[in-house]
Design a protein around this motif. Sequence first.
Motif, PDB file in Angstrom:
ATOM      1  N   ALA A  39      -3.289   3.504 -11.221  1.00  0.00           N
ATOM      2  CA  ALA A  39      -4.522   2.743 -11.003  1.00  0.00           C
ATOM      3  C   ALA A  39      -4.541   2.039  -9.656  1.00  0.00           C
ATOM      4  N   GLN A  40      -3.373   1.625  -9.177  1.00  0.00           N
ATOM      5  CA  GLN A  40      -3.327   0.903  -7.903  1.00  0.00           C
ATOM      6  C   GLN A  40      -3.875   1.732  -6.748  1.00  0.00           C
ATOM      7  N   GLN A  41      -3.740   3.034  -6.826  1.00  0.00           N
ATOM      8  CA  GLN A  41      -4.242   3.899  -5.752  1.00  0.00           C
ATOM      9  C   GLN A  41      -5.759   3.895  -5.715  1.00  0.00           C
ATOM     10  N   ALA A  42      -6.386   3.962  -6.878  1.00  0.00           N
ATOM     11  CA  ALA A  42      -7.849   3.900  -6.929  1.00  0.00           C
ATOM     12  C   ALA A  42      -8.352   2.525  -6.514  1.00  0.00           C
ATOM     13  N   LEU A  43      -7.632   1.476  -6.906  1.00  0.00           N
ATOM     14  CA  LEU A  43      -8.029   0.126  -6.522  1.00  0.00           C
ATOM     15  C   LEU A  43      -7.942  -0.065  -5.010  1.00  0.00           C
ATOM     16  N   MET A  60     -11.008   1.345  -3.468  1.00  0.00           N
ATOM     17  CA  MET A  60     -12.199   0.577  -3.856  1.00  0.00           C
ATOM     18  C   MET A  60     -12.295  -0.759  -3.121  1.00  0.00           C
ATOM     19  N   ASN A  61     -11.144  -1.406  -2.860  1.00  0.00           N
ATOM     20  CA  ASN A  61     -11.163  -2.788  -2.401  1.00  0.00           C
ATOM     21  C   ASN A  61     -10.533  -3.026  -1.039  1.00  0.00           C
ATOM     22  N   SER A  62      -9.840  -2.052  -0.488  1.00  0.00           N
ATOM     23  CA  SER A  62      -9.142  -2.282   0.772  1.00  0.00           C
ATOM     24  C   SER A  62     -10.118  -2.532   1.920  1.00  0.00           C
ATOM     25  N   THR A 110       0.835  -1.203   0.000  1.00  0.00           N
ATOM     26  CA  THR A 110       0.000   0.000   0.000  1.00  0.00           C
ATOM     27  C   THR A 110       0.863   1.244   0.000  1.00  0.00           C
TER      28      THR A 110
END
Length: 213
Positions: free
Chosen positions: A116-120, A123-125, A94
């Motif tokens: 994109a990993q930041q938005a994911l 969304m999913n954490s 993270t």
Amino acid sequence: WSVKRLVRGIVKSQTFQQNGRHREVAAEMDPRNRLLWRANRKRLSIEAIRDSMLAVSHRLDGRLRGRAEILWGEDYTTRRAVYGFINRFNLDPTLRAFDFPAPLQTQPSRGESIVAQQALFTMNSPFVIDQARAVTESAEFGRCESDTERAEFMFQRILGRTPVTNETVRALKIVEFQSRFKKSQKSPSRLIESPWPLIAQALMMSNEFQYVD
């Protein structure tokens, strides 16, 4: 030579306290904002985003001092990120996704990227989902008597302002859609029990929450 006096003078100055609103006259004279006629929009660091989510869910532990603790994972701490444990040889994914500098050596500054990993993550954490759910489980939310009041509470708690009419309408449409979708399904166990945590999470994902303007 007092550093505290210097910092106090800076934060109390008119330049430091101004907002980022656009002014046409000033923009024509100084389009690059070299004279600082407005505040430059700044994205919060991952540590500030994490602590802000804990703060709006009223779960932030404000205790001072103590040992370092795990920031992410199943047994994450609710203490401020400054007390987070950093593994120098196995940096948390993270932190890596949000431009955390390599802890093996001194870094003069932190890079900034939008990937994109930041938005994911938002969304999913499980961490983000937990804080969104905690907002809807608060006593204040439970005292709201209508969906309109619940929407206004969400915006006030998370973004610190009252929603405009269009924002309230969109929130209520999500609630209505989720309610109809739930009734049409044959397997209720697979559905989210309430749409309100989704709305809370969407507000935490917004630029307004993650940027200082």
